[in-house]
Design a protein around this motif. Sequence first.
Motif, PDB file in Angstrom:
ATOM      1  N   TYR A 136       0.829  -1.208   0.000  1.00 57.70           N
ATOM      2  CA  TYR A 136       0.000   0.000   0.000  1.00 57.70           C
ATOM      3  C   TYR A 136       0.864   1.258   0.000  1.00 57.70           C
ATOM      4  CZ  TYR A 136      -3.392   3.473   1.622  1.00 57.70           C
ATOM      5  OH  TYR A 136      -4.181   4.600   1.744  1.00 57.70           O
ATOM      6  N   LEU A 137       1.908   1.277   0.804  1.00 58.98           N
ATOM      7  CA  LEU A 137       2.791   2.446   0.861  1.00 58.98           C
ATOM      8  C   LEU A 137       3.524   2.648  -0.455  1.00 58.98           C
ATOM      9  CD1 LEU A 137       4.288   2.057   4.463  1.00 58.98           C
ATOM     10  CD2 LEU A 137       2.518   3.648   3.702  1.00 58.98           C
ATOM     11  N   VAL A 138       3.980   1.562  -1.063  1.00 61.44           N
ATOM     12  CA  VAL A 138       4.649   1.650  -2.365  1.00 61.44           C
ATOM     13  C   VAL A 138       3.680   2.168  -3.423  1.00 61.44           C
ATOM     14  CG1 VAL A 138       5.678   0.288  -4.229  1.00 61.44           C
ATOM     15  CG2 VAL A 138       6.399  -0.101  -1.874  1.00 61.44           C
ATOM     16  N   THR A 139       2.425   1.696  -3.373  1.00 64.96           N
ATOM     17  CA  THR A 139       1.394   2.173  -4.307  1.00 64.96           C
ATOM     18  C   THR A 139       1.222   3.679  -4.203  1.00 64.96           C
ATOM     19  OG1 THR A 139       0.198   0.064  -4.180  1.00 64.96           O
ATOM     20  CG2 THR A 139      -1.041   1.971  -4.968  1.00 64.96           C
ATOM     21  N   LEU A 140       1.124   4.175  -2.966  1.00 65.21           N
ATOM     22  CA  LEU A 140       0.955   5.614  -2.760  1.00 65.21           C
ATOM     23  C   LEU A 140       2.166   6.391  -3.258  1.00 65.21           C
ATOM     24  CD1 LEU A 140      -0.593   5.751   0.843  1.00 65.21           C
ATOM     25  CD2 LEU A 140      -1.792   5.837  -1.349  1.00 65.21           C
ATOM     26  N   ILE A 141       3.368   5.918  -2.921  1.00 62.01           N
ATOM     27  CA  ILE A 141       4.599   6.640  -3.260  1.00 62.01           C
ATOM     28  C   ILE A 141       4.815   6.670  -4.766  1.00 62.01           C
ATOM     29  CG2 ILE A 141       7.117   6.592  -3.069  1.00 62.01           C
ATOM     30  CD1 ILE A 141       6.687   5.412  -0.217  1.00 62.01           C
ATOM     31  N   TRP A 142       4.680   5.514  -5.423  1.00 60.02           N
ATOM     32  CA  TRP A 142       4.938   5.446  -6.866  1.00 60.02           C
ATOM     33  C   TRP A 142       3.918   6.256  -7.664  1.00 60.02           C
ATOM     34  CZ3 TRP A 142       6.355  -0.456  -7.679  1.00 60.02           C
ATOM     35  CH2 TRP A 142       7.653  -0.662  -7.232  1.00 60.02           C
ATOM     36  N   ASN A 143       2.655   6.128  -7.317  1.00 56.80           N
ATOM     37  CA  ASN A 143       1.630   6.853  -8.070  1.00 56.80           C
ATOM     38  C   ASN A 143       1.700   8.349  -7.825  1.00 56.80           C
ATOM     39  OD1 ASN A 143      -0.372   5.018  -9.629  1.00 56.80           O
ATOM     40  ND2 ASN A 143      -0.081   3.929  -7.706  1.00 56.80           N
ATOM     41  N   LEU A 144       1.899   8.731  -6.565  1.00 56.13           N
ATOM     42  CA  LEU A 144       2.022  10.158  -6.259  1.00 56.13           C
ATOM     43  C   LEU A 144       3.286  10.733  -6.899  1.00 56.13           C
ATOM     44  CD1 LEU A 144       0.828  12.556  -4.757  1.00 56.13           C
ATOM     45  CD2 LEU A 144       2.123  11.870  -2.724  1.00 56.13           C
ATOM     46  N   GLY A 145       4.363   9.946  -6.883  1.00 58.27           N
ATOM     47  CA  GLY A 145       5.610  10.387  -7.510  1.00 58.27           C
ATOM     48  C   GLY A 145       5.443  10.606  -9.008  1.00 58.27           C
ATOM     49  N   LEU A 146       4.690   9.710  -9.673  1.00 60.30           N
ATOM     50  CA  LEU A 146       4.467   9.855 -11.106  1.00 60.30           C
ATOM     51  C   LEU A 146       3.612  11.086 -11.408  1.00 60.30           C
ATOM     52  CD1 LEU A 146       4.927   8.648 -13.896  1.00 60.30           C
ATOM     53  CD2 LEU A 146       2.895   7.221 -13.561  1.00 60.30           C
ATOM     54  N   ILE A 147       2.597  11.329 -10.579  1.00 56.19           N
ATOM     55  CA  ILE A 147       1.752  12.517 -10.758  1.00 56.19           C
ATOM     56  C   ILE A 147       2.594  13.793 -10.635  1.00 56.19           C
ATOM     57  CG2 ILE A 147      -0.118  13.879  -9.735  1.00 56.19           C
ATOM     58  CD1 ILE A 147      -1.445  11.227  -8.937  1.00 56.19           C
ATOM     59  N   LEU A 148       3.428  13.861  -9.607  1.00 59.97           N
ATOM     60  CA  LEU A 148       4.265  15.044  -9.386  1.00 59.97           C
ATOM     61  C   LEU A 148       5.275  15.230 -10.512  1.00 59.97           C
ATOM     62  CD1 LEU A 148       4.891  14.745  -5.531  1.00 59.97           C
ATOM     63  CD2 LEU A 148       3.369  16.340  -6.714  1.00 59.97           C
ATOM     64  N   LEU A 149       5.853  14.116 -10.979  1.00 62.61           N
ATOM     65  CA  LEU A 149       6.831  14.198 -12.067  1.00 62.61           C
ATOM     66  C   LEU A 149       6.180  14.758 -13.331  1.00 62.61           C
ATOM     67  CD1 LEU A 149       9.716  13.524 -13.059  1.00 62.61           C
ATOM     68  CD2 LEU A 149       8.848  11.266 -13.730  1.00 62.61           C
ATOM     69  N   ILE A 150       4.986  14.292 -13.646  1.00 63.82           N
ATOM     70  CA  ILE A 150       4.272  14.768 -14.836  1.00 63.82           C
ATOM     71  C   ILE A 150       3.911  16.249 -14.691  1.00 63.82           C
ATOM     72  CG2 ILE A 150       2.099  14.556 -16.126  1.00 63.82           C
ATOM     73  CD1 ILE A 150       2.235  11.519 -15.539  1.00 63.82           C
ATOM     74  N   ARG A 151       3.523  16.651 -13.484  1.00 61.62           N
ATOM     75  CA  ARG A 151       3.159  18.051 -13.262  1.00 61.62           C
ATOM     76  C   ARG A 151       4.379  18.977 -13.328  1.00 61.62           C
ATOM     77  NH1 ARG A 151      -0.985  16.600 -14.435  1.00 61.62           N
ATOM     78  NH2 ARG A 151      -2.965  16.534 -13.296  1.00 61.62           N
ATOM     79  N   MET A 152       5.536  18.482 -12.890  1.00 64.55           N
ATOM     80  CA  MET A 152       6.725  19.331 -12.767  1.00 64.55           C
ATOM     81  C   MET A 152       7.528  19.435 -14.054  1.00 64.55           C
ATOM     82  SD  MET A 152       7.949  18.112  -8.962  1.00 64.55           S
ATOM     83  CE  MET A 152       9.413  19.126  -8.916  1.00 64.55           C
ATOM     84  N   ASP A 153       7.356  18.481 -14.970  1.00 68.37           N
ATOM     85  CA  ASP A 153       8.153  18.499 -16.203  1.00 68.37           C
ATOM     86  C   ASP A 153       7.278  18.908 -17.385  1.00 68.37           C
ATOM     87  OD1 ASP A 153       9.539  17.366 -18.679  1.00 68.37           O
ATOM     88  OD2 ASP A 153      11.036  16.974 -17.139  1.00 68.37           O
ATOM     89  N   SER A 154       7.623  20.004 -18.016  1.00 68.06           N
ATOM     90  CA  SER A 154       6.811  20.534 -19.115  1.00 68.06           C
ATOM     91  C   SER A 154       6.819  19.624 -20.340  1.00 68.06           C
ATOM     92  CB  SER A 154       7.317  21.926 -19.515  1.00 68.06           C
ATOM     93  OG  SER A 154       8.678  21.865 -19.921  1.00 68.06           O
TER      94      SER A 154
ATOM     95  N   LEU B  19       6.268  16.608 -20.366  1.00 68.10           N
ATOM     96  CA  LEU B  19       5.246  15.577 -20.176  1.00 68.10           C
ATOM     97  C   LEU B  19       3.829  16.165 -20.158  1.00 68.10           C
ATOM     98  CD1 LEU B  19       6.917  13.321 -17.430  1.00 68.10           C
ATOM     99  CD2 LEU B  19       7.078  13.143 -19.924  1.00 68.10           C
ATOM    100  N   HIS B  20       3.693  17.426 -20.531  1.00 68.06           N
ATOM    101  CA  HIS B  20       2.374  18.062 -20.549  1.00 68.06           C
ATOM    102  C   HIS B  20       1.682  17.774 -21.884  1.00 68.06           C
ATOM    103  CE1 HIS B  20       3.566  21.156 -17.216  1.00 68.06           C
ATOM    104  NE2 HIS B  20       3.565  19.900 -16.813  1.00 68.06           N
ATOM    105  N   THR B  21       1.376  16.496 -22.087  1.00 66.94           N
ATOM    106  CA  THR B  21       0.698  16.035 -23.304  1.00 66.94           C
ATOM    107  C   THR B  21      -0.530  15.221 -22.892  1.00 66.94           C
ATOM    108  OG1 THR B  21       1.982  13.981 -23.399  1.00 66.94           O
ATOM    109  CG2 THR B  21       2.906  15.914 -24.535  1.00 66.94           C
ATOM    110  N   PRO B  22      -1.467  14.993 -23.824  1.00 67.51           N
ATOM    111  CA  PRO B  22      -2.675  14.232 -23.473  1.00 67.51           C
ATOM    112  C   PRO B  22      -2.383  12.868 -22.853  1.00 67.51           C
ATOM    113  CG  PRO B  22      -2.961  15.272 -25.593  1.00 67.51           C
ATOM    114  CD  PRO B  22      -1.547  15.539 -25.203  1.00 67.51           C
ATOM    115  N   MET B  23      -1.394  12.142 -23.405  1.00 62.13           N
ATOM    116  CA  MET B  23      -1.089  10.808 -22.894  1.00 62.13           C
ATOM    117  C   MET B  23      -0.725  10.844 -21.410  1.00 62.13           C
ATOM    118  SD  MET B  23       1.690   7.978 -24.202  1.00 62.13           S
ATOM    119  CE  MET B  23       3.147   8.792 -23.539  1.00 62.13           C
ATOM    120  N   TYR B  24       0.104  11.799 -21.028  1.00 68.08           N
ATOM    121  CA  TYR B  24       0.546  11.881 -19.637  1.00 68.08           C
ATOM    122  C   TYR B  24      -0.516  12.516 -18.742  1.00 68.08           C
ATOM    123  CZ  TYR B  24       4.969  10.317 -21.428  1.00 68.08           C
ATOM    124  OH  TYR B  24       5.936   9.563 -22.038  1.00 68.08           O
TER     125      TYR B  24
END
Length: 320
Positions: free
Chosen positions: A42-60, A62-67
């Motif tokens: 459960y903790l890994v699920t939260l960390i990995w998914n939240l990390g991916l969301i933040l990475l997509i938000r922080m890197d321009s 990755l600002h595409t429909p797919m991401y």
Amino acid sequence: MASSRFMEWNGNQSSVAMFVLLGLSDEKELQLILFPVFLGIYLVTLIWNLGLILLIRMDSHLHTPMYFFLSFLSFIDICYSSSISPRMLSDFLKNEKMISFIACATQCFVMLWLSLTECCLLAAMAYDRYVAIGSPLQYSAIMVTSLYGRMIAGASVIGFLSSLSLTVSCFHLYYCGPNIIQHFFCDLPQIISLSCSNPFSSQMTLLLVAIVVGFGSLLVILLSYGLIAASILKISSGKGSTKAFNTCASHLAAVTLYYGTALSVYLCPKSNQSMKQDKVLSVFYVILIPMLNPLIYSLRNEEVKGALKRLIKRATALCQ
């Protein structure tokens, strides 16, 4: 038969106030072993998914429909896992795994909303991949912000309304005694089977939603991949066709895992032995898939790897 403390009285009739979840196992020693395992998942699920969301938000880059779709999928996975895992973890430490009627209905509603929304989202992602491969030059003009924003909103609304109709039709039934759910969460088909009233309307609602939303989304996915395959076959260079296939391989793997395990659970004939197998398969699609999705979409994705490297480089520069 449920004991009196699981019942509430309405005039001359009694109705179920509490359900009993049998959980993954009734062996106390095994439950104590499973607790840290599923807590870690459960903790890994939260960390990995939240990390991916933040990475997509922080890197321009990755600002595409797919991401955008991928970040919403990660958000769904966080919420979906959180609707089940905390209660399952607490049940590992309890002798009696009881859940109130209202709590069970709430868990059912949230789970159904998220899972049905994910079905629609996977269909939207398949369409996005088809446009990217079939019409690469027109991709930016077709997949504009307003379109994929409406696709996300549409998936959420369809999931919400479908879940609401299922939850109301199920928990509007009369439950007079049997209250044991042979699962670690409130599984809708099992709850309907405990009803003392005629469940025909609930079963028909469940069948209708499964066909329209579940199989309808699967049909869109299969159609999209059929068109993708046709487009790939038209690409003359081997390198070009390989690159085109790699753009949708991760999504295809996620769809196969999600639908494969879900269909195995709900379409196979039920028996005492199959109930145990259902629990194992349910662990896979309810607990493990939300953890695996970020890995599936990231491991072979050069754009995500590049974004992570850029983020690490920026963080290193700030620390110096």
